[in-house]
Scaffold this active site. Structure first.
Site, PDB file in Angstrom:
ATOM      1  CB  SER A 132       1.247   6.243   1.797  1.00 27.63           C
ATOM      2  OG  SER A 132       1.128   5.078   1.016  1.00 27.63           O
TER       3      SER A 132
ATOM      4  CG  HIS B   9       3.734   1.579   3.154  1.00 26.70           C
ATOM      5  ND1 HIS B   9       3.231   2.210   4.270  1.00 26.70           N
ATOM      6  CD2 HIS B   9       3.106   2.146   2.087  1.00 26.70           C
ATOM      7  CE1 HIS B   9       2.327   3.114   3.890  1.00 26.70           C
ATOM      8  NE2 HIS B   9       2.249   3.100   2.577  1.00 26.70           N
TER       9      HIS B   9
END
Length: 222
Positions: free
Chosen positions: A111, A146
């Site tokens: 991330s 994501h």
């Protein structure tokens, strides 16, 4: 980092030039959250490595540069990318990471820890909405994690590229890792059999996605 799915973490460790790599978790983006650090140790204590972590909120080192550079692998966690980059700059950790990169240490992350190595990334840590953020720039272009895991990621990244606000780059579903060597993409690997990776760019005012070949690590002998 998934305690019940070690495929990507095993892949990262396998890139080291030592049998028991010293692996340092950098959880700055989460504010050095205790539960996140515990999750790291829960995961990496199952693997053949020497795990440790770096805390900037409760410093656990005397000489930051020496502490960081003694490791084989630096693994950056997720959270607030903007806060992380600001704190790194305050501590001059960004400069130390650049030296680590030039020494060919293994730099990894999830991330925020994926976004940070690129020139630009897509984040919700600045205004609560998905927007561009300038990052360390070790790798050119932009990065969007994501891609399948958060509903607004794909359309937001596409719109940012279409408008020219962000450079072309790489988008990845959850469970995908992009492996770069000498600033060039060497491999795309996955811990989930259906996860995908893309090159995303703009051509004639239209966003183009090119799906990359992905090696599912579950098909390999561990």
């Amino acid at each position: 980092m998934e305690p019940d799915n070690l495929l990507l973490d095993q892949y990262i460790l396998s890139q080291a030039h030592t049998n028991v790599p010293k692996t340092c978790f950098i959880p700055t983006a989460s504010g050095d959250a205790d539960n996140y650090i515990e999750k790291f140790y829960e995961t990496f204590n199952k693997l053949t490595c020497e795990p440790s972590h770096l805390s900037l909120f409760s410093p656990n080192f005397i000489d930051l540069k020496a502490y960081v550079l003694q490791h084989d692998i630096l693994y950056v966690g997720g959270g607030k990318t903007s806060n992380m980059l600001l704190l790194w700059k305050e501590w001059e950790l960004d400069t130390i990471l650049k030296e680590a990169y030039e020494k060919r240490m293994i730099l990894a992350g999830i991330s925020a820890g994926s976004i940070c190595w690129f020139g630009e990334g897509v984040t919700d840590s600045t205004s609560g909405t998905l927007s561009k953020i300038d990052c360390l720039g070790f790798l050119t272009g932009s990065n969007c994690p994501h891609y399948d895991g958060e509903r607004n990621r794909r359309p937001s990244y596409n719109e940012l590229i279409k408008s020219g606000e962000i450079k072309a780059g790489y988008a990845v579903d959850d469970g995908i890792a992009l492996h770069f060597k000498n600033e060039e993409l060497s491999a795309s690997v996955g811990s989930r059999p259906t996860a995908k990776a893309y090159v995303v760019n703009r051509k004639a005012n239209k966003v183009m996605e090119r799906e990359l070949p992905v090696t599912y690590l579950g098909d390999r002998k561990q």
